[in-house]
Design a protein around this motif. Sequence first.
Motif, PDB file in Angstrom:
ATOM      1  N   ALA B   1       0.759  -1.372  -0.052  1.00 27.64           N
ATOM      2  CA  ALA B   1       0.199   0.289  -0.273  1.00 27.64           C
ATOM      3  C   ALA B   1       1.060   1.245  -0.141  1.00 27.64           C
ATOM      4  N   ASP B   2       0.651   1.548  -0.173  1.00 28.99           N
ATOM      5  CA  ASP B   2       0.583   3.549  -0.788  1.00 28.99           C
ATOM      6  C   ASP B   2       0.629   4.555  -0.060  1.00 28.99           C
ATOM      7  N   ILE B   3       0.914   4.966   1.244  1.00 31.04           N
ATOM      8  CA  ILE B   3       0.591   6.037   1.844  1.00 31.04           C
ATOM      9  C   ILE B   3       0.885   7.335   1.644  1.00 31.04           C
ATOM     10  N   GLU B   4       1.218   7.885   1.030  1.00 33.29           N
ATOM     11  CA  GLU B   4       1.503   8.695   0.496  1.00 33.29           C
ATOM     12  C   GLU B   4       0.048   8.893  -1.051  1.00 33.29           C
ATOM     13  N   ALA B   5      -0.258   7.902  -1.159  1.00 30.60           N
ATOM     14  CA  ALA B   5      -1.546   8.142  -2.176  1.00 30.60           C
ATOM     15  C   ALA B   5      -2.390   7.994  -1.498  1.00 30.60           C
ATOM     16  N   GLY B   6      -2.497   7.248  -0.209  1.00 31.46           N
ATOM     17  CA  GLY B   6      -3.209   7.150   0.983  1.00 31.46           C
ATOM     18  C   GLY B   6      -4.357   8.511   0.950  1.00 31.46           C
ATOM     19  N   LYS B   7      -2.944   9.586   1.307  1.00 37.67           N
ATOM     20  CA  LYS B   7      -3.134  10.321   1.706  1.00 37.67           C
ATOM     21  C   LYS B   7      -3.810  11.821   0.871  1.00 37.67           C
ATOM     22  N   ALA B   8      -3.039  11.558  -0.203  1.00 37.47           N
ATOM     23  CA  ALA B   8      -3.899  12.531  -1.613  1.00 37.47           C
ATOM     24  C   ALA B   8      -5.237  12.060  -1.161  1.00 37.47           C
ATOM     25  N   LYS B   9      -5.811  10.781  -1.435  1.00 35.24           N
ATOM     26  CA  LYS B   9      -6.856  10.603  -1.410  1.00 35.24           C
ATOM     27  C   LYS B   9      -8.534  10.908  -0.434  1.00 35.24           C
ATOM     28  N   ALA B  10      -7.594  10.636   0.685  1.00 39.91           N
ATOM     29  CA  ALA B  10      -7.420  11.369   2.173  1.00 39.91           C
ATOM     30  C   ALA B  10      -8.981  12.751   2.181  1.00 39.91           C
ATOM     31  N   ALA B  11      -8.457  13.565   1.198  1.00 40.69           N
ATOM     32  CA  ALA B  11      -8.780  15.151   1.063  1.00 40.69           C
ATOM     33  C   ALA B  11     -10.076  15.130   1.633  1.00 40.69           C
ATOM     34  N   VAL B  12     -11.087  14.053   0.578  1.00 42.42           N
ATOM     35  CA  VAL B  12     -12.616  13.841   0.639  1.00 42.42           C
ATOM     36  C   VAL B  12     -12.882  13.334   1.863  1.00 42.42           C
ATOM     37  N   CYS B  13     -12.636  12.912   2.466  1.00 35.81           N
ATOM     38  CA  CYS B  13     -12.542  11.789   3.893  1.00 35.81           C
ATOM     39  C   CYS B  13     -12.636  13.131   5.417  1.00 35.81           C
TER      40      CYS B  13
END
Lengths: 79, 79
Positions: B1-13
């Motif tokens: 898993a890619d933490i940085e990619a997750g961070k980017a996707k998390a904006a809406v969360c």
Amino acid sequence: ADIEAGKAKAAVCAACHGVAGKASVPVYPHLAGQQEAYLLTQLKAFKDGSRKEPLMVPFMAPLSEADMENLAAYYASLK
Amino acid sequence: ADIEAGKAKAAVCAACHGVAGKASVPVYPHLAGQQEAYLLTQLKAFKDGSRKEPLMVPFMAPLSEADMENLAAYYASLK
């Protein structure tokens, strides 16, 4: 809500959610420091079946509304 | 898993779960430091409807399996 009463009721929860609300099994959630209102909402949802989690069902039957409030307060109080 | 990619996707969360996974609304759960396997299991359950949470449904549709893995890794990585 009564945190000490919640702590007493939490003994059985510790098997999966840890002695201080830190789960030792990866698939089970940590409860320590979680939001009290969220914890209470989820306990009620397990109890009324709106959140379907078979593993939780047997533990919910003996819990009163006050028990659930106390458990939520206890876990929310932990760090 | 890619933490940085997750961070980017998390904006809406962040609207409900907070900018660092600490929810500002009492009834929404904190996600910071939660168990990665638990987070991924719940994301999948929201997506497939086995955990019924209407508020989460619109946010799940655009997420791929990899997105969910990355989000779980990101929130688990926070304190």
